[in-house]
Structures are given as structure tokens and as C-alpha cells.
Design an enzyme around this catalytic site. Sequence first.
Site, PDB file in Angstrom:
ATOM      1  N   PRO A  33      24.557 -27.890  -1.918  1.00  0.00           N
ATOM      2  CA  PRO A  33      25.759 -28.436  -1.280  1.00  0.00           C
ATOM      3  C   PRO A  33      26.762 -28.918  -2.329  1.00  0.00           C
ATOM      4  O   PRO A  33      26.417 -29.667  -3.229  1.00  0.00           O
ATOM      5  CB  PRO A  33      25.203 -29.616  -0.466  1.00  0.00           C
ATOM      6  CG  PRO A  33      23.776 -29.255  -0.220  1.00  0.00           C
ATOM      7  CD  PRO A  33      23.328 -28.523  -1.456  1.00  0.00           C
ATOM      8  N   GLU A  34      27.992 -28.444  -2.219  1.00  0.00           N
ATOM      9  CA  GLU A  34      29.041 -28.813  -3.160  1.00  0.00           C
ATOM     10  C   GLU A  34      29.947 -29.872  -2.526  1.00  0.00           C
ATOM     11  O   GLU A  34      29.668 -30.375  -1.438  1.00  0.00           O
ATOM     12  CB  GLU A  34      29.837 -27.565  -3.558  1.00  0.00           C
ATOM     13  CG  GLU A  34      28.997 -26.457  -4.166  1.00  0.00           C
ATOM     14  CD  GLU A  34      28.508 -26.781  -5.573  1.00  0.00           C
ATOM     15  OE1 GLU A  34      28.895 -27.825  -6.129  1.00  0.00           O
ATOM     16  OE2 GLU A  34      27.732 -25.983  -6.118  1.00  0.00           O
TER      17      GLU A  34
END
Length: 275
Positions: free
Chosen positions: A2-3
Site C-alpha cells: 500500500p502506497e
Amino acid sequence: MPELPEVEITVRGIAPHITGKTISQVIVRNKQLRTTIRDDISKILSQCTVKEVKRRAKYVLIILDAGILVIHLGMSGSLLILPNSTTKPQKHDHIDVIFNDDTVLRYRDPRRFGLFEWFNYEIENIPLFRSLGVEPLSSDFDADYLYRKIQKRTMPVKQLLMNAQIVVGIGNIYANEVLFLSKINPKTVSGRLSYAQCEELVANTIHVLNKSIENGGSTLRDFKHSDGTNGYFQQSHLVYGKENAPCCNCNTPIKRITLGQRSTFFCPVCQPDAF
């Protein structure tokens, strides 16, 4: 992993369900994450009230009236909101934070590279954050700032954009997209960028991140949003993951190279070598 957009979406997803509520219990089923969860976490958090939920870099911050709960989703983690504690946990559901109205914030992490830690001091004093750069969606990230930071830098611009000590949260996917929109080759030496190119990079970074947040993020592998759904910004990728596909601007096949041990995608015509 997850960014920034996925973490921002997570924050926005869970905040309305837990802000203002008091924690009644914390259940830890597996305390072996990236760091070991402290044995007294339930005792510490019990009866704490959530004042705010926010993001710093790729971290979820749950601001309590007695400290800050810092959560990192690692490679595959997610935070889910459940209406009550009767929902049976799955294999990788490691932590439940149960609130006074029986709402549950559940931490799921198949690979267990995440983080779940409590700190009793201000955000800026948390060791994890001391060396972090500016937020890309804040007013601190502008062409003046970026131009100052690139002076005499010899690293490729793609790696500079992904350097969290300069600007946080621009992961591999988004760096590829930003550079394509900016018509800058990812191998370009950072210190050779002009001020105008810095303006382009800043503007396109803000555009790409906001568009991804709007569209639900670039969900990869195991990541899920707080309601269990996937993102779909990946359907809008212009170059990332599109090796040999025609460039949307000139039809030249997209090229893939390895840069800083990461797959890097670009159009050799729209993003020519700057050497």
C-alpha cells in the site's frame, strides 16, 4: 505494498467510524509483526478515546487522548471496519480494536510486515518520523523546495522522487507515472533538472496522487480498503506494468528497465535520454 494513496484512502475510510469513540478492548491474536506488539497494549489503549485519524507518509496515525497509535500496513496489510465483534476472524486477522459501541477496527496482514505501535509523545518526536521529508500533497512541496533539494544530486530522478527523506509516499508505481507525464527520462541525473522541470514534477505528482486517491488507489496483491473493496487506479496506468504496449501518445512500445532494483517503465520517445 500500500502506497500513499492507499493509506490516505484507508484513513478516510476508517475515520468516520472511530473518531470520538472510546476503545473498550484490544485483542491481539498474533503479536509477531515487523516489530513485536507489546504485551500491555490492551491495557494501555483501553478507555482511550480517538480524537483524530490522520496520515504521515505511509503510516496511519490514530490520535488518542493519551498518545498516538501508529500503524503501518507493510506489504499486504489492511484495516477493516466491522459493525460488531461477532464477525469471525480469518487466518490473517491479527488484531481487533473494539470500541464502546462494539464497532471493530480489524488489522489483517498475511505477510506480517506491518507495524502496530503506541507512542506517548508528539508526532514530530516519534523516531520513525524524524528523518522524513515533506508531504507531497502539502504546501511545503513546491518547485522551490524540489529545485533546492536536487542541487548537486547525482542519483537518477526516479530514485530521488522515491527518497522518503526528500518527499514521502511516492512509490514505484506513482514515480513511473509522474515521470511519464513530465516527459522526463527516469535515468536523468537529478542535479541536471531545470526549475521548469521541477515545476512539472511537482504538478504531476499532485495530479497523479490525487487521481489515484479519487479512483481508489492502485490495489496490488492482498491490499483491501476498509470496506473490503479493491482500488482501480491501476486501470488508468499510462506506463507502469505496460512493457511493450504502445505509448498512449506516440505508439512507441513502452520499455522496461531495472533502476534501483525496481522495475521502471517509460516511453523512449516521449522520455528521451537527457545525456
